[in-house]
Design a protein around this motif. Structure first.
Motif, PDB file in Angstrom:
ATOM      1  N   SER A  39       0.802  -1.225   0.000  1.00  0.00           N
ATOM      2  CA  SER A  39       0.000   0.000   0.000  1.00  0.00           C
ATOM      3  C   SER A  39       0.834   1.275   0.000  1.00  0.00           C
ATOM      4  O   SER A  39       0.296   2.370  -0.218  1.00  0.00           O
ATOM      5  N   GLU A  40       2.139   1.171   0.240  1.00  0.00           N
ATOM      6  CA  GLU A  40       2.956   2.380   0.315  1.00  0.00           C
ATOM      7  C   GLU A  40       3.626   2.646  -1.030  1.00  0.00           C
ATOM      8  O   GLU A  40       3.767   1.744  -1.861  1.00  0.00           O
ATOM      9  N   PRO A  41       4.062   3.894  -1.268  1.00  0.00           N
ATOM     10  CA  PRO A  41       4.636   4.222  -2.577  1.00  0.00           C
ATOM     11  C   PRO A  41       5.777   3.307  -3.007  1.00  0.00           C
ATOM     12  O   PRO A  41       5.852   2.918  -4.177  1.00  0.00           O
ATOM     13  N   ALA A  42       6.653   2.925  -2.077  1.00  0.00           N
ATOM     14  CA  ALA A  42       7.785   2.070  -2.434  1.00  0.00           C
ATOM     15  C   ALA A  42       7.333   0.708  -2.953  1.00  0.00           C
ATOM     16  O   ALA A  42       8.062   0.041  -3.695  1.00  0.00           O
ATOM     17  N   GLY A  43       6.112   0.293  -2.564  1.00  0.00           N
ATOM     18  CA  GLY A  43       5.613  -0.997  -3.011  1.00  0.00           C
ATOM     19  C   GLY A  43       5.512  -1.107  -4.519  1.00  0.00           C
ATOM     20  O   GLY A  43       5.664  -2.205  -5.082  1.00  0.00           O
ATOM     21  N   ARG A  44       5.282  -0.007  -5.190  1.00  0.00           N
ATOM     22  CA  ARG A  44       5.160  -0.040  -6.658  1.00  0.00           C
ATOM     23  C   ARG A  44       6.498  -0.308  -7.329  1.00  0.00           C
ATOM     24  O   ARG A  44       6.537  -0.705  -8.495  1.00  0.00           O
ATOM     25  N   PHE A  45       7.588  -0.103  -6.593  1.00  0.00           N
ATOM     26  CA  PHE A  45       8.909  -0.166  -7.205  1.00  0.00           C
ATOM     27  C   PHE A  45       9.756  -1.343  -6.737  1.00  0.00           C
ATOM     28  O   PHE A  45      10.852  -1.559  -7.261  1.00  0.00           O
ATOM     29  N   LEU A  46       9.257  -2.097  -5.757  1.00  0.00           N
ATOM     30  CA  LEU A  46      10.089  -3.133  -5.150  1.00  0.00           C
ATOM     31  C   LEU A  46      10.576  -4.160  -6.161  1.00  0.00           C
ATOM     32  O   LEU A  46      11.782  -4.427  -6.259  1.00  0.00           O
ATOM     33  N   PHE A  47       9.672  -4.764  -6.912  1.00  0.00           N
ATOM     34  CA  PHE A  47      10.048  -5.869  -7.791  1.00  0.00           C
ATOM     35  C   PHE A  47      11.036  -5.412  -8.859  1.00  0.00           C
ATOM     36  O   PHE A  47      12.054  -6.071  -9.104  1.00  0.00           O
ATOM     37  N   GLN A  48      10.773  -4.264  -9.483  1.00  0.00           N
ATOM     38  CA  GLN A  48      11.696  -3.772 -10.512  1.00  0.00           C
ATOM     39  C   GLN A  48      13.050  -3.409  -9.910  1.00  0.00           C
ATOM     40  O   GLN A  48      14.099  -3.666 -10.517  1.00  0.00           O
ATOM     41  N   ALA A  49      13.039  -2.839  -8.713  1.00  0.00           N
ATOM     42  CA  ALA A  49      14.311  -2.506  -8.059  1.00  0.00           C
ATOM     43  C   ALA A  49      15.117  -3.763  -7.770  1.00  0.00           C
ATOM     44  O   ALA A  49      16.349  -3.787  -7.949  1.00  0.00           O
ATOM     45  N   THR A  57      -2.736 -17.965  10.674  1.00  0.00           N
ATOM     46  CA  THR A  57      -1.472 -18.571  11.081  1.00  0.00           C
ATOM     47  C   THR A  57      -1.600 -19.530  12.259  1.00  0.00           C
ATOM     48  O   THR A  57      -0.594 -20.050  12.742  1.00  0.00           O
ATOM     49  N   TYR A  58      -2.835 -19.756  12.732  1.00  0.00           N
ATOM     50  CA  TYR A  58      -3.043 -20.746  13.791  1.00  0.00           C
ATOM     51  C   TYR A  58      -4.101 -21.734  13.324  1.00  0.00           C
ATOM     52  O   TYR A  58      -5.231 -21.354  13.050  1.00  0.00           O
ATOM     53  N   PRO A  59      -3.729 -23.014  13.184  1.00  0.00           N
ATOM     54  CA  PRO A  59      -2.370 -23.548  13.345  1.00  0.00           C
ATOM     55  C   PRO A  59      -1.471 -23.124  12.181  1.00  0.00           C
ATOM     56  O   PRO A  59      -1.978 -22.716  11.133  1.00  0.00           O
ATOM     57  N   PRO A  60      -0.130 -23.249  12.337  1.00  0.00           N
ATOM     58  CA  PRO A  60       0.791 -22.767  11.307  1.00  0.00           C
ATOM     59  C   PRO A  60       0.538 -23.330   9.911  1.00  0.00           C
ATOM     60  O   PRO A  60       0.749 -22.631   8.911  1.00  0.00           O
ATOM     61  N   SER A  61       0.083 -24.566   9.812  1.00  0.00           N
ATOM     62  CA  SER A  61      -0.133 -25.171   8.488  1.00  0.00           C
ATOM     63  C   SER A  61      -1.175 -24.431   7.664  1.00  0.00           C
ATOM     64  O   SER A  61      -1.192 -24.537   6.439  1.00  0.00           O
ATOM     65  N   ASN A  62      -2.053 -23.668   8.320  1.00  0.00           N
ATOM     66  CA  ASN A  62      -3.067 -22.895   7.601  1.00  0.00           C
ATOM     67  C   ASN A  62      -2.534 -21.578   7.061  1.00  0.00           C
ATOM     68  O   ASN A  62      -3.236 -20.873   6.334  1.00  0.00           O
ATOM     69  N   GLY A  63      -1.303 -21.222   7.427  1.00  0.00           N
ATOM     70  CA  GLY A  63      -0.759 -19.925   7.068  1.00  0.00           C
ATOM     71  C   GLY A  63      -0.794 -19.660   5.571  1.00  0.00           C
ATOM     72  O   GLY A  63      -0.505 -20.538   4.754  1.00  0.00           O
ATOM     73  N   ARG A  64      -1.161 -18.438   5.217  1.00  0.00           N
ATOM     74  CA  ARG A  64      -1.153 -18.014   3.804  1.00  0.00           C
ATOM     75  C   ARG A  64      -0.934 -16.511   3.770  1.00  0.00           C
ATOM     76  O   ARG A  64      -1.123 -15.810   4.774  1.00  0.00           O
ATOM     77  N   PHE A  65      -0.508 -16.026   2.614  1.00  0.00           N
ATOM     78  CA  PHE A  65      -0.384 -14.581   2.457  1.00  0.00           C
ATOM     79  C   PHE A  65      -1.766 -13.984   2.270  1.00  0.00           C
ATOM     80  O   PHE A  65      -2.602 -14.537   1.548  1.00  0.00           O
ATOM     81  N   ASN A  66      -2.016 -12.862   2.941  1.00  0.00           N
ATOM     82  CA  ASN A  66      -3.305 -12.218   2.744  1.00  0.00           C
ATOM     83  C   ASN A  66      -3.407 -11.711   1.308  1.00  0.00           C
ATOM     84  O   ASN A  66      -2.407 -11.625   0.588  1.00  0.00           O
ATOM     85  N   ASP A  67      -4.629 -11.399   0.864  1.00  0.00           N
ATOM     86  CA  ASP A  67      -4.867 -11.151  -0.556  1.00  0.00           C
ATOM     87  C   ASP A  67      -4.011 -10.007  -1.092  1.00  0.00           C
ATOM     88  O   ASP A  67      -3.482 -10.081  -2.203  1.00  0.00           O
ATOM     89  N   GLU A  68      -3.872  -8.946  -0.319  1.00  0.00           N
ATOM     90  CA  GLU A  68      -3.073  -7.798  -0.763  1.00  0.00           C
ATOM     91  C   GLU A  68      -1.619  -8.194  -0.978  1.00  0.00           C
ATOM     92  O   GLU A  68      -1.006  -7.845  -1.989  1.00  0.00           O
ATOM     93  N   TYR A  69      -1.059  -8.953  -0.047  1.00  0.00           N
ATOM     94  CA  TYR A  69       0.339  -9.346  -0.147  1.00  0.00           C
ATOM     95  C   TYR A  69       0.563 -10.455  -1.166  1.00  0.00           C
ATOM     96  O   TYR A  69       1.638 -10.528  -1.777  1.00  0.00           O
ATOM     97  N   ARG A  70      -0.426 -11.314  -1.358  1.00  0.00           N
ATOM     98  CA  ARG A  70      -0.212 -12.446  -2.267  1.00  0.00           C
ATOM     99  C   ARG A  70       0.113 -11.964  -3.677  1.00  0.00           C
ATOM    100  O   ARG A  70       1.104 -12.389  -4.279  1.00  0.00           O
ATOM    101  N   SER A  71      -0.713 -11.064  -4.222  1.00  0.00           N
ATOM    102  CA  SER A  71      -0.446 -10.562  -5.576  1.00  0.00           C
ATOM    103  C   SER A  71       0.833  -9.731  -5.625  1.00  0.00           C
ATOM    104  O   SER A  71       1.536  -9.708  -6.636  1.00  0.00           O
TER     105      SER A  71
END
Length: 339
Positions: A128-138, A167-181
């Motif tokens: 959600s922050e401005p740097a997020g738009r540039f992370l992958f290319q950087a 994340t409880y239990p740990p095996s269910n852990g997943r990235f939330n929708d915003e972070y996954r993409s």
């Protein structure tokens, strides 16, 4: 033929045995570094800090920006270094390969005699922050600059456990929708380069976020009541936090990735559950615990960086100021066994 004659007649076998033994010790010995935060006043001279790392047998360091005095002091020290590309630099580096080449030339290639282990492009960059738009290319531009310079240094980024959910239990852990993409291109990049993902893991924050359900001893590695997750058993919150990220990676194409724990620690004051004794307990137990891996990845030491070397009184809120293991005069706040 006797065993001694077989060995004597085969120098290659001796070499292979030595490599095997070295490999064994590499996977079972603790892999501990310490983050060198510099937002404290007063703070010691970098050359004195490097000497303190060596005196205490701390063999790895994380440095959050390319501080020239520290990089100079690290020359010939044999200390392995994680060097961050600071978040404010990401837009400039993402916009131009020449800028990335210049950053690598000035801050990495110019420092012969420094053992660069990883370059971390950004720390806890949020989608959600401005740097997020540039992370992958950087990341791509820095990796290309490193590769073309012939440096052989792995490039990654550091995330926090706020990227995960369920994340409880740990095996269910997943990235939330915003972070996954946001992270899936990064994960694919790391897989293709065989680079680890760096993750900042703080059981302290999990504990203070749910003190009703999380006992303090479970956060401090002193619990005698394991938590069961299918075939896995958890005696501490650190493993649960770590393995929930491994579970999330497995759901996002990153099952082959290793995680480097790029920050973990416990504050001595400034919030609930803080004390010198709790910090001592957490840090010393962490150092011993990571020698043996986690339930999802047993038997291989977890490369882990303790946060932090010194308090940083220029930070806020209050609990952010008291994570240091040493005072500015380099005397320990509490005893730590780094072996």
């Amino acid at each position: 033929m006797s065993e001694s004659r077989i060995l004597a007649s085969s120098p290659m076998l001796l070499i292979l045995l030595n490599l095997l033994i070295a490999s064994f010790f590499d996977t079972t010995a603790a892999q501990i570094g310490v983050c060198y935060g510099m937002l404290g006043d007063p703070r010691p001279n970098p050359s004195d800090v490097v000497a303190l790392y060596k005196q205490r047998n701390i063999q790895r360091m994380r440095l959050y920006d390319p501080n020239q005095e520290t990089l100079t002091a690290l020359r010939g020290s044999n200390i392995e270094l994680i060097l961050d590309v600071p978040k404010p630099d990401l837009e400039r580096i993402a916009s131009s390969q020449t800028e990335a080449d210049t950053w690598v030339r000035d801050n990495v290639k110019s420092y012969d005699g420094v053992r660069f282990r990883y370059i971390t492009v950004g720390n806890e960059v949020k989608p959600s922050e401005p740097a997020g738009r540039f992370l992958f290319q950087a990341m791509q531009n820095i990796e290309k600059a490193v590769s073309e310079a012939g440096l052989g240094v792995k490039v990654s980024t550091a995330i926090d456990t706020g990227a995960t959910m369920d994340t409880y239990p740990p095996s269910n852990g997943r990235f939330n929708d915003e972070y996954r993409s946001f992270l899936e291109p990064v994960i694919g990049f790391l897989v293709s380069k065989q680079s680890p993902l760096l993750v900042n893991i703080y059981p302290y924050f999990s504990y203070t976020g749910d003190m009703t359900n999380i006992p303090l001893d479970y956060a401090l590695f002193t619990s005698k009541s394991p938590v069961t997750d299918n075939q896995y058993s958890y005696n501490n919150l650190f493993d649960a936090n770590l393995d929930s990220v491994y579970a999330a990676l497995e759901k996002s194409g990153g099952e082959s990735l290793e995680i480097v724990v790029s920050e973990s620690g416990w504050p001595t004051e400034g919030g609930p559950g803080t004390s010198v004794e709790n910090a001592r307990t957490y840090v010393n137990n962490l150092i011993q615990h990571v020698k043996n891996g986690s339930p999802r990845r047993p038997g291989k030491a977890i490369e882990t960086y303790i946060f932090a070397m010194f308090d940083e009184n220029q930070k806020s809120p209050e609990f952010e100021k008291f994570w240091g293991m040493f005072l500015p005069n380099q005397q320990p706040k509490y005893d730590v066994n780094f072996d």
